[in-house]
Scaffold this active site. Structure first.
Site, mmCIF file in Angstrom:
data_model
loop_
_atom_site.group_PDB
_atom_site.id
_atom_site.type_symbol
_atom_site.label_atom_id
_atom_site.label_comp_id
_atom_site.label_asym_id
_atom_site.label_seq_id
_atom_site.Cartn_x
_atom_site.Cartn_y
_atom_site.Cartn_z
ATOM 1 N N HIS A 190 0.834 -1.206 0.000
ATOM 2 C CA HIS A 190 0.000 0.000 0.000
ATOM 3 C C HIS A 190 0.873 1.262 0.000
ATOM 4 O O HIS A 190 0.645 2.191 -0.779
ATOM 5 C CB HIS A 190 -0.915 -0.015 1.234
ATOM 6 N N GLU B 118 1.547 3.811 -3.457
ATOM 7 C CA GLU B 118 1.225 5.237 -3.397
ATOM 8 C C GLU B 118 2.442 6.087 -3.784
ATOM 9 O O GLU B 118 2.323 7.054 -4.543
ATOM 10 C CB GLU B 118 0.759 5.599 -1.981
ATOM 11 N N ASN C 112 2.863 8.556 -7.226
ATOM 12 C CA ASN C 112 3.227 9.969 -7.174
ATOM 13 C C ASN C 112 4.496 10.255 -7.975
ATOM 14 O O ASN C 112 4.572 11.241 -8.704
ATOM 15 C CB ASN C 112 3.417 10.411 -5.719
#
Length: 408
Positions: free
Chosen positions: A242, A246, A250
């Protein structure tokens, strides 16, 4: 709603009773040892039938300290209803003996039902905050309180799901045949480089879908404990995935948007994994242009995102593009005493570093506790800043204006 208010009134004494207990934090080693050596469903049942209501009650008491205008939003009321229903259902097992196999089976089924009920808690709570912001705006005091609350609320949710997942995976039919060596959701020999690669591949697919291109990945490992050997850790792979997913999302977005017309192509995203005596660190580095220093803290604020705001769809609950990725990833890192930090150089790129504990015996749950200190945080008005703040316009220090200002 009347039924909910009646239920709330009748259950309040129990919520108050259970909220007097502090949650009992467990270490990854304790989770692992219990699952490996003496996984007893009765023992787990006896622990969870009290611990789950304690964790629910602590967060339910804290919800009520939020601004009334926020609590009145439909999405927030829905989340409260879910929590109340789960709390009441768990109370049914307060005095049921574990010797009855039907009780154990029914309890396991209830945990799965509760987990499914709470699947959409994060986006639903996000929608409630958006509804509040659009109607009433944010003043600095309420904004600070909501940030403080959401960090604690979502951490509580992570811990709640961790306990439920361990029980259902150990004693139910949820076992994943692809990971036979896992103890519940914990991998005793989690290959960090493999999780890094999996998270990169998933983010790459997403990036290529939107931009038709994605930067390559370069991985390096530095194992100071066992040089030249792959780095392994006792951890929850889904939590690590997780966080990494992320960060890769980005980094890829920033890299493609800055370099999409470059003749030199896209610079790679680099991952460096290091293992020391205390820390396991993972650094994700990009050359996506970086972020100004004054914006770094904002990246961990809920509701802040550099992505375009997604459109609302009827019946849909927002999450992507609303700034929940980084703050919740940091909560996952901090949950077992780690952290997630950003270091950026505007004009160049950003380094994001995930810090985890190298030893499972030191990886204890970091849990919010409802007590007087928490209560005071919501009730105490912010003090005046005791450092100077620069004005919006630079002060005109020419001799003429200085004299003029002296006589004002």
């Amino acid at each position: 709603m009347r039924i909910f208010m009646c239920l709330l009134k009748n259950t309040n004494p129990k919520i108050e009773y259970y909220s007097r207990f502090s949650p009992s934090p467990l270490s990854i080693k304790q989770f692992l040892d219990f699952g490996r050596e003496n996984a007893c469903e009765k023992t787990s049942y006896m622990f969870l039938r009290k611990e789950l209501p304690v964790r629910l009650a602590n967060t339910m008491r804290e919800v009520n300290l939020l601004p009334d205008n926020l609590l009145s939003q439909p999405s927030i009321r829905l989340v409260q209803k879910w929590y109340m229903q789960s709390f009441v259902e768990l109370l049914d097992y307060e005095n049921k003996k574990p010797e009855d196999p039907h009780v154990l089976n029914e309890f396991l089924e209830l945990l799965i039902e509760i987990r499914n009920r709470h699947n959409d808690v994060v986006p639903t709570m996000a929608q409630g905050v958006i509804e509040y912001k659009e109607k009433f705006g944010f003043d600095p005091f309420s904004s600070s309180n909501i940030q403080y609350f959401l960090d604690r609320f979502y951490t509580n949710r992570i811990s709640f799901r961790m306990l439920i997942n361990q029980h259902t995976l150990l004693f139910g039919n949820d076992t994943n045949p692809a990971h036979p060596k896992h103890i519940g959701s914990i991998d005793p020999t989690c290959s960090v480089a493999e999780v890094v690669s999996d998270a990169y591949d998933t983010a790459k697919m997403l990036c290529e879908k939107y931009y038709m291109a994605a930067p390559a990945l370069k991985i390096e490992e530095f194992n100071t404990k066992a040089p030249k050997k792959p780095i392994q850790v006792v951890y929850v792979p889904s939590h690590l995935f997780h966080m990494l997913f992320e960060l890769f999302k980005n980094s890829m977005r920033a890299t493609v948007e800055l370099h999409e017309n470059s003749k030199e192509g896209l610079p790679p995203v680099k991952a460096k994994v290091t293992l020391g005596n205390e820390d396991l660190s993972i650094k994700i580095s990009d050359r996506g242009g970086g972020v100004p220093l004054r914006k770094i803290d904002r990246l961990f604020n809920y509701m802040y995102s550099t992505a375009p705001t997604p459109s609302f769809e009827p019946g849909a609950v927002p999450l992507a593009g609303f700034g929940y990725g980084l703050p919740i990833s940091r909560l996952y890192a901090r949950y077992f005493q780690g952290d997630l930090k950003l270091y950026s150089m505007e004009g160049v790129g950003t380094d994001a570093v995930i810090y985890l504990k190298a030893l499972s015996s030191e990886s204890f749950e970091r849990l919010p506790v409802f007590n007087k200190s928490a209560w005071r945080h919501y009730k105490t008005s912010p003090e005046a800043d005791d450092w100077s703040n620069p004005s919006k316009e630079p002060r005109d220090a020419t001799p003429t204006n200085v004299k003029r200002n002296e006589y004002k």
